[in-house]
Design a protein around this motif. Structure first.
Motif, PDB file in Angstrom:
ATOM      1  N   UNK A 241       0.829  -1.202   0.000  1.00 54.64           N
ATOM      2  CA  UNK A 241       0.000   0.000   0.000  1.00 54.64           C
ATOM      3  C   UNK A 241       0.864   1.253   0.000  1.00 54.64           C
ATOM      4  N   UNK A 242       2.006   1.205   0.687  1.00 57.36           N
ATOM      5  CA  UNK A 242       2.925   2.345   0.662  1.00 57.36           C
ATOM      6  C   UNK A 242       3.491   2.537  -0.737  1.00 57.36           C
ATOM      7  N   UNK A 243       3.819   1.439  -1.406  1.00 58.95           N
ATOM      8  CA  UNK A 243       4.338   1.538  -2.773  1.00 58.95           C
ATOM      9  C   UNK A 243       3.308   2.171  -3.713  1.00 58.95           C
ATOM     10  N   UNK A 244       2.046   1.770  -3.545  1.00 61.24           N
ATOM     11  CA  UNK A 244       0.999   2.370  -4.380  1.00 61.24           C
ATOM     12  C   UNK A 244       0.862   3.861  -4.075  1.00 61.24           C
ATOM     13  N   UNK A 245       0.875   4.204  -2.796  1.00 62.27           N
ATOM     14  CA  UNK A 245       0.754   5.614  -2.420  1.00 62.27           C
ATOM     15  C   UNK A 245       1.888   6.441  -3.014  1.00 62.27           C
ATOM     16  N   UNK A 246       3.098   5.933  -2.922  1.00 67.41           N
ATOM     17  CA  UNK A 246       4.246   6.672  -3.441  1.00 67.41           C
ATOM     18  C   UNK A 246       4.182   6.810  -4.963  1.00 67.41           C
ATOM     19  N   UNK A 247       3.703   5.773  -5.639  1.00 68.22           N
ATOM     20  CA  UNK A 247       3.597   5.853  -7.104  1.00 68.22           C
ATOM     21  C   UNK A 247       2.540   6.874  -7.503  1.00 68.22           C
ATOM     22  N   UNK A 248       1.426   6.934  -6.764  1.00 68.17           N
ATOM     23  CA  UNK A 248       0.396   7.924  -7.076  1.00 68.17           C
ATOM     24  C   UNK A 248       0.877   9.337  -6.761  1.00 68.17           C
ATOM     25  N   UNK A 249       1.634   9.476  -5.681  1.00 69.43           N
ATOM     26  CA  UNK A 249       2.185  10.791  -5.354  1.00 69.43           C
ATOM     27  C   UNK A 249       3.176  11.229  -6.431  1.00 69.43           C
ATOM     28  N   UNK A 250       4.022  10.304  -6.863  1.00 68.66           N
ATOM     29  CA  UNK A 250       5.016  10.632  -7.892  1.00 68.66           C
ATOM     30  C   UNK A 250       4.345  11.060  -9.196  1.00 68.66           C
ATOM     31  N   UNK A 251       3.258  10.394  -9.547  1.00 69.33           N
ATOM     32  CA  UNK A 251       2.542  10.769 -10.765  1.00 69.33           C
ATOM     33  C   UNK A 251       1.803  12.104 -10.602  1.00 69.33           C
ATOM     34  N   UNK A 252       1.486  12.440  -9.370  1.00 68.99           N
ATOM     35  CA  UNK A 252       0.752  13.689  -9.138  1.00 68.99           C
ATOM     36  C   UNK A 252      -0.741  13.516  -9.131  1.00 68.99           C
ATOM     37  N   UNK A 253      -1.236  12.297  -8.818  1.00 69.27           N
ATOM     38  CA  UNK A 253      -2.679  12.075  -8.846  1.00 69.27           C
ATOM     39  C   UNK A 253      -3.317  12.153  -7.463  1.00 69.27           C
ATOM     40  N   UNK A 254      -2.513  12.253  -6.411  1.00 64.82           N
ATOM     41  CA  UNK A 254      -3.075  12.399  -5.069  1.00 64.82           C
ATOM     42  C   UNK A 254      -3.006  13.859  -4.627  1.00 64.82           C
ATOM     43  N   UNK A 255      -4.018  14.256  -3.897  1.00 64.24           N
ATOM     44  CA  UNK A 255      -4.076  15.637  -3.403  1.00 64.24           C
ATOM     45  C   UNK A 255      -4.368  15.612  -1.909  1.00 64.24           C
ATOM     46  N   UNK A 256      -4.177  16.745  -1.273  1.00 68.41           N
ATOM     47  CA  UNK A 256      -4.472  16.849   0.147  1.00 68.41           C
ATOM     48  C   UNK A 256      -5.973  16.879   0.362  1.00 68.41           C
ATOM     49  N   UNK A 257      -6.427  16.276   1.442  1.00 71.93           N
ATOM     50  CA  UNK A 257      -7.842  16.345   1.797  1.00 71.93           C
ATOM     51  C   UNK A 257      -8.210  17.783   2.121  1.00 71.93           C
ATOM     52  N   UNK A 258      -9.361  18.189   1.616  1.00 78.89           N
ATOM     53  CA  UNK A 258      -9.812  19.555   1.915  1.00 78.89           C
ATOM     54  C   UNK A 258     -10.385  19.624   3.342  1.00 78.89           C
TER      55      UNK A 258
END
Length: 258
Positions: A241-258
């Motif tokens: 799950x950490x690997x998936x999170x890091x890959x999504x962050x690297x791609x720029x598809x995750x954002x901060x919760x409002x």
């Protein structure tokens, strides 16, 4: 005065759309060009502008269809879809549905799917922007809060479900290469606008798609880990799950919760 202006605007719009209109009775004569000729010039310019919008939005679709079929598509779409928007950006939003339900295009589903893919690329490019998550953020999340962590994806993130080798055909045409023959397939793609404001897309495995789907449903990280347990040993799920999170962050598809 405003009511009269609105009436004249509706009359002019009716004329532009090929409907009966009395707008010609309210046009002032000017010079040697007749009123009807002036109106026809205006209507032609309007139609050309709409056609140019479709050409710009669907450059690769145009290459795939060729000039004759593309012109047939544009003419049919213009005759059946009135623009209800002040911006031309949304004018061709119904094009995939039109191609999927109108002869001769209905006989070739790859065409409507190619149009749908290009619409999603446009949607991703034009999406609003919010602050993207950074890897450093993960180090600030207390251990006890990880199971209840909810993910927010960047507004540009889109999921494209392909039933044909649509993306491969699009890529070949974009690279000025001969596209492969249309073949049925089942593929999932993620589309987004990256940190450099460039649109990207990437194939998704069923597992990654499942995790994204859970997140979009509002499920916490614990539910995503439970899904991984179906195919992976328990001791591996945390790192996965950490690997998936890091890959999504690297791609720029995750954002901060409002």
């Amino acid at each position: 005065m405003d009511s009269l202006l609105a009436t004249r605007q509706h009359q002019l719009l009716a004329y532009l759309l090929g409907e009966n209109s009395i707008i010609s009775e309210h046009i002032v004569s000017q010079g040697n060009i007749s009123i009807m000729t002036r109106l026809e010039i205006y209507r032609n310019a309007y139609q050309i502008r709409l056609k140019k919008t479709i050409e710009t939005d669907h450059e690769i679709l145009g290459l795939y269809l060729g000039d004759a079929l593309f012109d047939e598509m544009v003419e049919g779409y213009l005759n059946n879809h009135v623009s209800h928007y002040t911006s031309l950006r949304q004018f061709a939003d119904s094009l995939p549905h039109y191609l999927a339900t109108t002869s001769p295009f209905i006989d070739y589903p790859i065409i409507s799917e190619l149009a749908a893919f290009e619409r999603l690329l446009l949607t991703a490019f034009d999406a609003a922007d919010i602050q993207r998550m950074t890897p450093e953020y993960l180090t600030t999340v207390p251990t006890e809060q990880w199971p209840s962590l909810h993910l927010t994806f960047h507004p540009s993130m889109q999921i494209f479900s392909a039933h044909w080798n649509t993306v491969e055909i699009w890529q070949a045409l974009k690279a000025c290469k001969t596209p492969p023959a249309a073949n049925t397939t089942q593929a999932l793609w993620i589309i987004w606008r990256n940190n450099e404001r460039l649109t990207e897309f990437h194939s998704l495995s069923p597992e990654e798609h499942q995790l994204i789907h859970l997140a979009l449903q509002g499920k916490p990280l614990a539910a995503m880990c439970d899904a991984l347990l179906a195919n992976h040993p328990a001791e591996n799920t945390s790192q996965l799950i950490v690997d998936y999170l890091l890959s999504w962050i690297e791609r720029g598809v995750l954002a901060y919760n409002n």
